[in-house]
Design a protein around this motif. Structure first.
Motif, PDB file in Angstrom:
ATOM      1  N   UNK A 228     -42.133  -9.186  30.224  1.00  0.00           N
ATOM      2  CA  UNK A 228     -42.477  -8.140  29.241  1.00  0.00           C
ATOM      3  C   UNK A 228     -41.581  -8.164  28.022  1.00  0.00           C
ATOM      4  N   UNK A 229     -40.362  -8.728  28.127  1.00  0.00           N
ATOM      5  CA  UNK A 229     -39.447  -8.748  26.991  1.00  0.00           C
ATOM      6  C   UNK A 229     -38.780  -7.406  26.766  1.00  0.00           C
ATOM      7  N   UNK A 230     -37.752  -7.421  25.927  1.00  0.00           N
ATOM      8  CA  UNK A 230     -37.062  -6.180  25.571  1.00  0.00           C
ATOM      9  C   UNK A 230     -37.761  -5.510  24.402  1.00  0.00           C
ATOM     10  N   UNK A 231     -37.812  -4.182  24.429  1.00  0.00           N
ATOM     11  CA  UNK A 231     -38.426  -3.400  23.361  1.00  0.00           C
ATOM     12  C   UNK A 231     -37.338  -2.969  22.386  1.00  0.00           C
TER      13      UNK A 231
ATOM     14  N   UNK B  27     -18.987   7.757  16.967  1.00  0.00           N
ATOM     15  CA  UNK B  27     -19.989   6.851  16.410  1.00  0.00           C
ATOM     16  C   UNK B  27     -20.877   6.279  17.509  1.00  0.00           C
ATOM     17  N   UNK B  28     -20.278   5.966  18.656  1.00  0.00           N
ATOM     18  CA  UNK B  28     -21.060   5.447  19.779  1.00  0.00           C
ATOM     19  C   UNK B  28     -22.055   6.481  20.284  1.00  0.00           C
ATOM     20  N   UNK B  29     -21.597   7.715  20.442  1.00  0.00           N
ATOM     21  CA  UNK B  29     -22.492   8.767  20.936  1.00  0.00           C
ATOM     22  C   UNK B  29     -23.538   9.146  19.892  1.00  0.00           C
ATOM     23  N   UNK B  30     -23.186   9.070  18.635  1.00  0.00           N
ATOM     24  CA  UNK B  30     -24.177   9.328  17.579  1.00  0.00           C
ATOM     25  C   UNK B  30     -25.295   8.295  17.647  1.00  0.00           C
ATOM     26  N   UNK B  31     -24.939   7.037  17.860  1.00  0.00           N
ATOM     27  CA  UNK B  31     -25.939   5.984  17.968  1.00  0.00           C
ATOM     28  C   UNK B  31     -26.854   6.223  19.170  1.00  0.00           C
ATOM     29  N   UNK B  32     -26.276   6.655  20.288  1.00  0.00           N
ATOM     30  CA  UNK B  32     -27.080   6.901  21.493  1.00  0.00           C
ATOM     31  C   UNK B  32     -28.023   8.081  21.282  1.00  0.00           C
ATOM     32  N   UNK B  33     -27.494   9.192  20.756  1.00  0.00           N
ATOM     33  CA  UNK B  33     -28.336  10.368  20.547  1.00  0.00           C
ATOM     34  C   UNK B  33     -29.427  10.091  19.519  1.00  0.00           C
ATOM     35  N   UNK B  34     -29.097   9.331  18.479  1.00  0.00           N
ATOM     36  CA  UNK B  34     -30.109   8.973  17.480  1.00  0.00           C
ATOM     37  C   UNK B  34     -31.208   8.118  18.109  1.00  0.00           C
ATOM     38  N   UNK B  35     -30.812   7.176  18.963  1.00  0.00           N
ATOM     39  CA  UNK B  35     -31.801   6.319  19.617  1.00  0.00           C
ATOM     40  C   UNK B  35     -32.701   7.080  20.558  1.00  0.00           C
TER      41      UNK B  35
ATOM     42  N   UNK C  36     -32.555   0.618  23.370  1.00  0.00           N
ATOM     43  CA  UNK C  36     -33.642  -0.252  23.810  1.00  0.00           C
ATOM     44  C   UNK C  36     -33.776  -0.288  25.321  1.00  0.00           C
ATOM     45  N   UNK C  37     -32.706   0.043  26.056  1.00  0.00           N
ATOM     46  CA  UNK C  37     -32.796   0.043  27.516  1.00  0.00           C
ATOM     47  C   UNK C  37     -33.743   1.125  28.012  1.00  0.00           C
ATOM     48  N   UNK C  38     -33.645   2.337  27.427  1.00  0.00           N
ATOM     49  CA  UNK C  38     -34.546   3.421  27.834  1.00  0.00           C
ATOM     50  C   UNK C  38     -35.984   3.117  27.433  1.00  0.00           C
ATOM     51  N   UNK C  39     -36.175   2.591  26.231  1.00  0.00           N
ATOM     52  CA  UNK C  39     -37.529   2.288  25.775  1.00  0.00           C
ATOM     53  C   UNK C  39     -38.153   1.184  26.624  1.00  0.00           C
ATOM     54  N   UNK C  40     -37.349   0.181  26.995  1.00  0.00           N
ATOM     55  CA  UNK C  40     -37.864  -0.887  27.859  1.00  0.00           C
ATOM     56  C   UNK C  40     -38.226  -0.348  29.237  1.00  0.00           C
ATOM     57  N   UNK C  41     -37.380   0.517  29.789  1.00  0.00           N
ATOM     58  CA  UNK C  41     -37.693   1.126  31.081  1.00  0.00           C
ATOM     59  C   UNK C  41     -38.958   1.959  31.031  1.00  0.00           C
TER      60      UNK C  41
END
Length: 300
Positions: free
Chosen positions: A5-8, A52-60, A14-19
């Motif tokens: 299926x590949x990564x989304x 910055x790491x948590x901002x990236x996660x929450x934004x994603x 992208x891990x949550x979206x792929x799951x």
């Protein structure tokens, strides 16, 4: 998996979206917790990198909620109801909790400035339930942390403090960033977070010229002005005023204790204010002034 299926991509989570895509295609997942840890990692030692790491996660996560593969409507009928609820919880949690925490903090600061109280009087029986709920919540939080990680009280307090700081900073900005991405104002970006296990001679909460520190400095200023104003009103009003405002003073003190690393830098002239960028100080001063003016106009 990559061959099937590949990564989304298109989001920083992208891990949550792929799951989500895998579950919608009929794949099943199992809960697996081996005795030996499968993965280990090093967290950033500096607050700016962690924010910055948590901002990236929450934004994603919020961007997944707003994209075409949103768990609100995507994946019928293969995505089960409980799976959909779990994905929605992950995508909506950071956005919901950050907005509520910031609004609640501003509301308490406004109450302190206007000598009004959302909490019961200290002489009322209801105050026992209020104080008991606060103590119970923090005791349960520590016990959960100790049971899950066998950590110390200091480790729990560091995580607790950073959790509330994250709500007022990176989670809120990450949510706003996701909305800007969804309407096309900005593009999705990804930057690798520096990770360093060496914490010697490092100031974890050093204020740097970053928008991530602007809400924190603003809240520190708001609560500092509000606490000084409320203390003056209580001194002038005597015992009855203290009885009425005790709960709000307790909440304001607790907020400043959580934000102490930021407050201590602002109080140290040589090590704090001289090093705080104008891009952080100016919006904070403007925001605090606007709050004081609005409280004076509408609540006093």
């Amino acid at each position: 998996m990559n061959a099937l299926i590949g990564w989304r991509y298109g989001t920083s989570t992208e891990d949550l979206l792929t799951g989500l895509e895998m579950h919608c295609l009929g794949w099943r997942s199992i809960y697996f917790w081996p005795t030996r840890p499968a993965f280990k990692g090093v967290a950033p030692a500096i607050a700016l990198d962690r924010l910055a790491q948590r901002k990236r996660i929450s934004c994603g996560l919020v961007s997944v909620l707003l994209c075409r593969s949103s768990p609100l409507f995507y994946g019928f009928p293969r995505l089960m109801f409980l799976q959909r609820i779990a994905y929605l919880y992950d995508c909506m949690f950071y956005a919901g909790i950050s907005v509520l925490v910031v609004l609640y903090a501003i509301l308490h600061a406004a109450c302190l400035l206007s000598a009004k109280s959302l909490t019961p009087k200290i002489s009322d029986p209801e105050s026992i339930w209020f104080l008991s709920a606060m103590c119970f919540q923090h005791v349960m939080s520590f016990l959960e942390f100790w049971w899950a990680s066998d950590g110390s009280f200091q480790q729990w307090w560091n995580e607790e403090r950073f959790w509330w700081i994250s709500n007022a900073s990176c989670f809120l900005l990450g949510t706003l960033g996701a909305f800007f991405i969804s309407i096309g104002l900005v593009e999705t970006g990804f930057s690798v977070t520096p990770k360093n296990s060496e914490t010697d001679n490092v100031t974890p909460y050093k204020i740097t010229p970053s928008p991530l520190f602007t809400p924190l400095v603003m809240l520190v200023m708001m609560f500092s002005v509000a606490m000084v104003t409320a203390a003056a009103l209580v001194i002038n009003g005597g015992t009855e005023s203290f009885n009425y405002m005790c709960g709000e003073l307790l909440c304001g003190t607790w907020s400043l204790v959580i934000l102490h690393p930021i407050l201590s830098q602002l109080l140290e002239v040589r090590k704090g204010i001289d090093m705080v960028s104008l891009s952080v100080m100016l919006p904070s001063v403007i925001g605090t002034t606007i709050l004081c003016v609005m409280v004076n106009i509408y609540l006093c």
